[in-house]
Write an enzyme that holds these catalytic residues in place. Sequence first.
Site, short mmCIF file in Angstrom:
data_model
loop_
_atom_site.label_atom_id
_atom_site.label_comp_id
_atom_site.label_asym_id
_atom_site.label_seq_id
_atom_site.Cartn_x
_atom_site.Cartn_y
_atom_site.Cartn_z
N GLU A 114 0.89 -1.16 0.00
CA GLU A 114 0.00 0.00 0.00
C GLU A 114 0.92 1.21 0.00
O GLU A 114 1.55 1.52 1.01
CB GLU A 114 -0.92 -0.03 1.21
CG GLU A 114 -2.18 0.80 1.02
CD GLU A 114 -2.05 2.23 1.50
OE1 GLU A 114 -1.40 3.03 0.78
OE2 GLU A 114 -2.57 2.52 2.58
N CYS A 163 -2.28 8.79 2.94
CA CYS A 163 -2.11 8.33 1.55
C CYS A 163 -3.36 8.63 0.73
O CYS A 163 -3.28 8.75 -0.49
CB CYS A 163 -1.80 6.84 1.53
SG CYS A 163 -2.95 5.84 2.49
#
Length: 614
Positions: A321, A355
Amino acid sequence: MGGASRRGGALLKFGVVVRGRGRVRVSDRVSVWIRDSDSMLRLVQPWPASQHPRFLASQSSNAALRYDAGMKILQHSIVRNIDIPGPGSITSINPATEAEIGRVTALDKDGAVDAVAAAKEAYPEWSRTPVVERARILGRWMEIMLAEQDQLARLVSAEGGKPVAEARLVDVLPGLDTLKYFTEHLEEMLAFRPVAPEQLLFAHWKAGYRFDPLGVMAVITPWNYPVGIPMAEIVPALGAGNTLVFKPASATVLTGLYLGDMARRAGLPPGVLNTVALPGSATDALLDHPDVCKVLFTGSVDIGRHVARRCAERIIPAQLELGGKDAAVVAPDAGLERTARGLVWGAFVNSGQTCASIERVYAHQSIFEPLVERVVELTQEIRVGDPFAPDTDMGPLTTRGQREIVAKQVADALDRGAKALTGGVLPEGPGFYYPPTVLVDVDHGMEIIAEETFGPVMPIMAVSSLEEGIEKANDSRFGLTASGWTRSRETAQRLQRDLEAGVVMINDHVVAFAEATGSWGGLGESGIGRAHGSFGLHELVNVKYVVHDAGNDKAMPWYYPYGEDFDQFIQAAMPLLYGKGLDKYASLNRLASTRRFKERVRKTTLAANLKKLL
């Protein structure tokens, strides 16, 4: 303050005139830039950034003392449930004051290897532990975290810089929710799943799926959400029966060790979860270890590439990720107040260090100016300061290096013609603060649009149509999440369909991470694989298809020898299985005439499935 209009090529907003390369700096007052013809802009009644009231709280002389109150500080790694000193040292720094919070002994490569050995030793027994017992231990962990949520939130705030209330919201709450979800649903999610064979030749099978653990995994997590992210990976991995070596980020190592301490107090057997204070230089010992069967990594794209390469050398999976450059597309019919507030929170929560932060906004030109006006008003209301002060909305960035990246990108954008309607100036004084910044007149040639910023910056662009907004939103090598803002169900469905990302939300952003059933992961350089929910759990197990044939037949139809009779059998079977209409009946007659059919096909099984066959 109110109103917006264009006059002679200058954009007049909120008592601020912006033109050319003039920079609007953060101010709690109405600051007016005055331009005489083409002369340089000058600021009337300036307020130096170092004296801005929103930054004063962080400069309190006794702030460092209060950060140590009520927090559990561990000093060593936890391997086999034992505190293990290391030869090195990692210092945890308070980003609001730059004062030391605590110092942890760090393991070296030999210590990392020993942690893997501990996980390998624990794996056989833990993998055979009944799922209901694993879930019971996770439930006990949830009870401990709930009881100690105040200490945990304060430690997250002290190490990471987010306000204490925000630490509860975005770290502790998702951690608790992950524990609750898997405690309640783990048994059913890992239960054997029977599947009836579609192929009639295999109709006598008892078949289905087992979800078995994989082995020893390495979990490497970042500093921006030091509870929420690790828990989303550790909990399902443990619940599935794997054993782990968990390396928290050095900047939030105390929080990571606190999680490991909670887990051992919850009753995890020795070696099942090993929490290691490990410098980045020693992390390859985990990536290269032959007993590590999978790596779960959350972090930057560059380090993610390194992790992927090391794992590829050993042909083991890496769940990555990585970065994001999330876009928000605002349709003409979007609700102004809800959209403005949602964009401001989605861009600036955790000082933009998410993010999935909103890092690009594409607003239809019909709503662009009133939206920008309201966004700037709300941004200027954000109270930046001491994360432990109850009325603080936004704290500092977590590391000095990250603030430098943000400041560099903003400076580059301003040099290329962008305008900062608020923010955009590096404040003086202690702490890694950066003001929430709204940029306009940006374009896709700027680093601020192309690269992940990971800070409190919201660039906004006007687009002429929804199509243009979607096209620009998809013009990125990242694809983690995206959002659309509209009151039209039809437009919402179009945005959900056409926005290219792993998660698409309508009229909200970021918060899908806190939903335990929602999968999380992206496209392109945002990573590989999915976390959370059933899809995430199945990334952490061997999805094993199993078949049970009672073995009562002497030979199956496809066994040797072949010969002419077998060839006729196969020729007749194919139109029977896959043909249509009367051809099926003709094929059945030809099939029944073969010796192979008479000797090796179960007539009772065929009769039971005759309706499906014909």
